[in-house]
Motif scaffolding. Structure first.
Motif, PDB file in Angstrom:
ATOM      1  N   GLU A 267       0.690  -1.227  -0.084  1.00 27.28           N
ATOM      2  CA  GLU A 267       0.050  -0.070   0.095  1.00 27.28           C
ATOM      3  C   GLU A 267       0.968   1.304  -0.024  1.00 27.28           C
ATOM      4  O   GLU A 267       0.506   2.394  -0.525  1.00 27.28           O
ATOM      5  CB  GLU A 267      -0.913  -0.125   1.188  1.00 27.28           C
ATOM      6  CG  GLU A 267      -2.010  -0.873   1.012  1.00 27.28           C
ATOM      7  CD  GLU A 267      -2.925  -1.011   2.258  1.00 27.28           C
ATOM      8  OE1 GLU A 267      -3.832  -1.864   2.535  1.00 27.28           O
ATOM      9  OE2 GLU A 267      -2.560  -0.239   3.566  1.00 27.28           O
ATOM     10  N   LEU A 268       2.079   1.212   0.627  1.00 33.81           N
ATOM     11  CA  LEU A 268       2.839   2.404   0.456  1.00 33.81           C
ATOM     12  C   LEU A 268       3.361   2.599  -0.734  1.00 33.81           C
ATOM     13  O   LEU A 268       3.592   3.816  -1.151  1.00 33.81           O
ATOM     14  CB  LEU A 268       4.270   1.976   1.837  1.00 33.81           C
ATOM     15  CG  LEU A 268       3.717   2.354   3.122  1.00 33.81           C
ATOM     16  CD1 LEU A 268       5.114   1.694   3.856  1.00 33.81           C
ATOM     17  CD2 LEU A 268       3.554   3.822   3.441  1.00 33.81           C
ATOM     18  N   LYS A 269       3.727   1.573  -1.443  1.00 36.14           N
ATOM     19  CA  LYS A 269       4.289   1.644  -2.782  1.00 36.14           C
ATOM     20  C   LYS A 269       3.391   2.443  -3.831  1.00 36.14           C
ATOM     21  O   LYS A 269       3.683   3.294  -4.698  1.00 36.14           O
ATOM     22  CB  LYS A 269       4.592   0.136  -3.443  1.00 36.14           C
ATOM     23  CG  LYS A 269       5.964  -0.189  -2.762  1.00 36.14           C
ATOM     24  CD  LYS A 269       6.158  -1.394  -3.422  1.00 36.14           C
ATOM     25  CE  LYS A 269       7.436  -2.133  -2.849  1.00 36.14           C
ATOM     26  NZ  LYS A 269       8.060  -3.274  -3.677  1.00 36.14           N
ATOM     27  N   LYS A 270       1.978   1.768  -3.629  1.00 31.22           N
ATOM     28  CA  LYS A 270       0.841   2.590  -4.251  1.00 31.22           C
ATOM     29  C   LYS A 270       0.700   3.970  -3.659  1.00 31.22           C
ATOM     30  O   LYS A 270       0.413   4.861  -4.555  1.00 31.22           O
ATOM     31  CB  LYS A 270      -0.229   1.892  -3.871  1.00 31.22           C
ATOM     32  CG  LYS A 270      -0.554   0.548  -4.718  1.00 31.22           C
ATOM     33  CD  LYS A 270      -1.804  -0.352  -4.545  1.00 31.22           C
ATOM     34  CE  LYS A 270      -1.747  -1.739  -5.261  1.00 31.22           C
ATOM     35  NZ  LYS A 270      -3.166  -2.316  -5.073  1.00 31.22           N
ATOM     36  N   ALA A 271       0.767   4.133  -2.483  1.00 29.66           N
ATOM     37  CA  ALA A 271       0.691   5.694  -1.881  1.00 29.66           C
ATOM     38  C   ALA A 271       1.534   6.769  -2.437  1.00 29.66           C
ATOM     39  O   ALA A 271       1.487   7.711  -2.644  1.00 29.66           O
ATOM     40  CB  ALA A 271       0.585   5.763  -0.655  1.00 29.66           C
ATOM     41  N   LYS A 272       2.742   6.235  -2.754  1.00 31.37           N
ATOM     42  CA  LYS A 272       3.982   6.951  -3.360  1.00 31.37           C
ATOM     43  C   LYS A 272       3.572   7.517  -4.471  1.00 31.37           C
ATOM     44  O   LYS A 272       3.832   8.721  -4.987  1.00 31.37           O
ATOM     45  CB  LYS A 272       5.234   6.218  -3.333  1.00 31.37           C
ATOM     46  CG  LYS A 272       5.935   6.094  -2.072  1.00 31.37           C
ATOM     47  CD  LYS A 272       7.232   5.384  -2.289  1.00 31.37           C
ATOM     48  CE  LYS A 272       7.925   4.960  -0.855  1.00 31.37           C
ATOM     49  NZ  LYS A 272       9.225   4.404  -0.958  1.00 31.37           N
ATOM     50  N   THR A 273       2.595   6.912  -5.627  1.00 30.46           N
ATOM     51  CA  THR A 273       2.338   7.634  -6.704  1.00 30.46           C
ATOM     52  C   THR A 273       1.593   8.649  -6.555  1.00 30.46           C
ATOM     53  O   THR A 273       1.336   9.664  -7.509  1.00 30.46           O
ATOM     54  CB  THR A 273       1.835   6.128  -7.596  1.00 30.46           C
ATOM     55  OG1 THR A 273       0.533   5.755  -6.767  1.00 30.46           O
ATOM     56  CG2 THR A 273       2.598   5.062  -7.913  1.00 30.46           C
ATOM     57  N   ASP A 274       0.555   8.557  -5.501  1.00 28.76           N
ATOM     58  CA  ASP A 274      -0.243   9.730  -5.583  1.00 28.76           C
ATOM     59  C   ASP A 274      -0.001  10.223  -3.931  1.00 28.76           C
ATOM     60  O   ASP A 274      -0.771  10.392  -3.106  1.00 28.76           O
ATOM     61  CB  ASP A 274      -1.719   9.163  -5.372  1.00 28.76           C
ATOM     62  CG  ASP A 274      -2.776  10.172  -5.742  1.00 28.76           C
ATOM     63  OD1 ASP A 274      -2.285  11.218  -5.930  1.00 28.76           O
ATOM     64  OD2 ASP A 274      -3.882  10.187  -5.767  1.00 28.76           O
ATOM     65  N   GLU A 275       1.052  10.740  -3.829  1.00 34.33           N
ATOM     66  CA  GLU A 275       1.699  11.169  -2.547  1.00 34.33           C
ATOM     67  C   GLU A 275       1.081  12.339  -1.977  1.00 34.33           C
ATOM     68  O   GLU A 275       0.670  12.404  -0.918  1.00 34.33           O
ATOM     69  CB  GLU A 275       3.054  11.313  -2.515  1.00 34.33           C
ATOM     70  CG  GLU A 275       3.914  11.632  -1.165  1.00 34.33           C
ATOM     71  CD  GLU A 275       5.170  11.614  -1.358  1.00 34.33           C
ATOM     72  OE1 GLU A 275       5.690  11.693  -2.345  1.00 34.33           O
ATOM     73  OE2 GLU A 275       5.858  11.957  -0.449  1.00 34.33           O
ATOM     74  N   MET A 276       0.626  13.379  -2.877  1.00 40.10           N
ATOM     75  CA  MET A 276       0.316  14.417  -2.449  1.00 40.10           C
ATOM     76  C   MET A 276      -1.458  14.352  -2.053  1.00 40.10           C
ATOM     77  O   MET A 276      -1.608  15.019  -0.931  1.00 40.10           O
ATOM     78  CB  MET A 276       0.249  15.419  -3.586  1.00 40.10           C
ATOM     79  CG  MET A 276       1.696  16.066  -4.008  1.00 40.10           C
ATOM     80  SD  MET A 276       2.634  16.675  -2.647  1.00 40.10           S
ATOM     81  CE  MET A 276       1.638  18.253  -2.197  1.00 40.10           C
TER      82      MET A 276
ATOM     83  N   VAL B 129      -3.281   9.835   4.613  1.00 42.27           N
ATOM     84  CA  VAL B 129      -3.484   8.321   4.525  1.00 42.27           C
ATOM     85  C   VAL B 129      -2.025   7.591   4.867  1.00 42.27           C
ATOM     86  O   VAL B 129      -1.943   6.637   5.672  1.00 42.27           O
ATOM     87  CB  VAL B 129      -3.995   7.545   3.312  1.00 42.27           C
ATOM     88  CG1 VAL B 129      -4.368   6.221   3.411  1.00 42.27           C
ATOM     89  CG2 VAL B 129      -5.702   8.285   3.045  1.00 42.27           C
ATOM     90  N   VAL B 130      -1.070   8.219   4.386  1.00 37.61           N
ATOM     91  CA  VAL B 130       0.221   7.473   4.476  1.00 37.61           C
ATOM     92  C   VAL B 130       0.519   7.874   5.888  1.00 37.61           C
ATOM     93  O   VAL B 130       1.465   6.740   6.444  1.00 37.61           O
ATOM     94  CB  VAL B 130       1.128   8.113   3.461  1.00 37.61           C
ATOM     95  CG1 VAL B 130       2.564   7.768   3.716  1.00 37.61           C
ATOM     96  CG2 VAL B 130       0.725   7.663   2.088  1.00 37.61           C
TER      97      VAL B 130
END
Length: 469
Positions: free
Chosen positions: A330-339, A344-345
């Motif tokens: 989930e963290l890897k996915k969250a890096k793509t939409d970090e802003m 959530v991160v």
């Protein structure tokens, strides 16, 4: 499996049979129906199976806690908690096919069901009952055979002795055969003379007998008259007895005697009850060693529970590792939409930190639990060594007993040798007695021949006097 050759017993019959024939002491008194059926207690069910195995195969209690020596096990401390259950399953799997039960499983030891337990116990009790019955028949046959063999040996010895005595009596020595012939001829002559005398006396006796018969007939007639008078007197006596009434004093004495007998019976009953209570107290004191064995078994069960708890903790650790891997994805996915997913991160990071803290704490608890389990295993190993020392001491005592038995056998052989010597001495003395008896018989035969000669001379003188007259 529904067409079994043994009857299905009810739970009440099974419990009563276990109390009276399988268990003993406090185990039998404390056994109730709920311990075996419904929600059974595993320790009591295992105890019943162990007692049946001890009764049938003679397996001792320490055999259930022994690890096989011919198997190479890396960590034997882990397996020692499961040893009693596995050994019990192995022995029961060997016994139950003999009882016509072929579907016994390890689940029937770890998680027993009521219907299957009733069927297993019915088969076991039927086999134990059949075994006891056939054992009694075999022991009775063995005793009968032993007594018959002893009687046969005694009769054979008696026959041999009688045959030897007959041979000694029937055989006439060569030097005495001429004397025996002379004696037989003289005996025949005497028999002829005695027969003549007997005929003469018999004729005289017949005359006396005829006279006595007439006297007896007269006395019987008088006796019949007396019997008739006695019968009449008895009838009168019975009539008088019917008129007599029992006195109240005799009834009173009889009632007092009955009361005294009742009191004596009550005293004897009270004494029997007191003896029974004393014997019961003595029997209750005996099973103290069984309580120690139950405590040891409870410790082993606790060790098994600790092993299960360790397995559950390891499964939780695996689940947490899976959660960590999912969180990393989930963290890897969250890096793509970090802003857009910053909040959530941060929340996921907080979850990860808490999960890592929990994992560290659980790892520390697991390590501590491992240390405690290893300490307990070491204690169990020490106890096992103590049991091994006791077994070696018992073997040493058995060896000493064997040496004593051999010494006793040697003493018995020496006593048998002395008895044989005494037998030979007695035999020599008996032979001397036989020789003295033979000499006495010879002297008696000589005196008898002289008397026969005197009788002949007397008879000849009587005949000569009769012919001269």
């Amino acid at each position: 499996m529904e067409t079994m050759t043994f009857p299905r017993y009810s739970p009440d019959d099974i419990i009563s049979y276990l109390r009276s024939h399988i268990l003993a002491g406090a185990e039998a008194r404390n056994l109730v129906k709920g311990d075996v059926f419904g929600n059974p207690k595993l320790d009591i069910l295992h105890l019943i199976y162990m007692r049946i195995l001890q009764k049938v195969y003679g397996i001792r209690l320490e055999h259930f806690y022994m690890m096989p020596v011919n198997v190479d096990i890396t960590y034997p401390q882990i397996y020692e908690g499961f040893l009693p259950v596995s050994n019990l399953y192995i022995h029961m799997e060997r016994l139950l096919p003999v009882c016509r039960i072929n579907d016994f499983q390890i689940a029937d030891v770890l998680n027993p069901k009521t219907k299957r337990t009733v069927r297993f116990l019915s088969g076991l009790l039927n086999f134990v009952n059949f075994r006891e019955f056939r054992r009694e028949v075999y022991l009775e046959l063995q005793l009968n055979y032993k007594s018959a063999m002893e009687k046969h040996q005694q009769l054979e010895a008696a026959n041999r002795e009688a045959a030897m005595k007959l041979e000694k009596l029937n055989t006439v020595p060569v030097e005495h055969q001429a004397e025996v012939k002379q004696l037989t001829e003289s005996i025949r002559e005497l028999e002829q003379l005695l027969r003549q005398d007997y005929r003469r006396k018999q004729s005289a006796l017949q005359e006396v007998i005829s006279q006595k018969k007439t006297d007896i007939a007269e006395s019987t007639r008088k006796l019949n008259d007396l019997k008739v008078t006695m019968a009449t007197l008895k009838e009168e006596q019975e009539q008088l007895k019917s008129k007599i009434v029992e006195s109240p004093e005799e009834l009173k004495n009889y009632k007092e005697l009955m009361k005294e007998t009742v009191k004596k019976l009550k005293r004897s009953k009270q004494e029997v009850i007191e003896k029974y209570e004393s014997y019961r107290d003595l029997v209750e004191v005996l099973p103290s060693c069984q309580l120690e064995l139950q405590l040891y078994q409870k410790k082993m069960e606790r060790q098994g529970a600790n092993v299960e708890r360790l397995a559950s903790v390891l499964s939780e650790v695996r689940n947490l590792e899976d959660q960590i891997e999912s969180a990393q994805i989930e963290l890897k996915k969250a890096k793509t939409d970090e802003m857009s997913l910053k909040r959530v991160v941060t929340a996921k990071h907080e979850r990860l930190s808490t999960a890592e803290i929990r994992i560290k704490k659980m790892c520390e608890d697991v390590e501590q639990h491992k240390c405690t389990v290893l300490e307990h295993c070491n204690k169990v190993q020490e106890k096992r060594g103590a049991v091994y020392n006791k077994v070696m001491a018992i073997r040493k005592e058995i060896k000493q007993m064997k040496d004593r038995i051999e010494q006793l056998k040697e003493d018995a052989e020496e006593k048998a040798r002395k008895a044989k010597e005494i037998h030979l001495l007695w035999k020599a003395e008996l032979e001397k007695c036989h020789e003295s008896l033979l000499k006495a018989a010879q002297s008696y035969a000589a005196s008898r021949a002289e008397k026969v000669d005197e009788i002949r001379r007397g008879l000849l003188s009587i005949k000569s006097s009769e012919s001269s007259s």
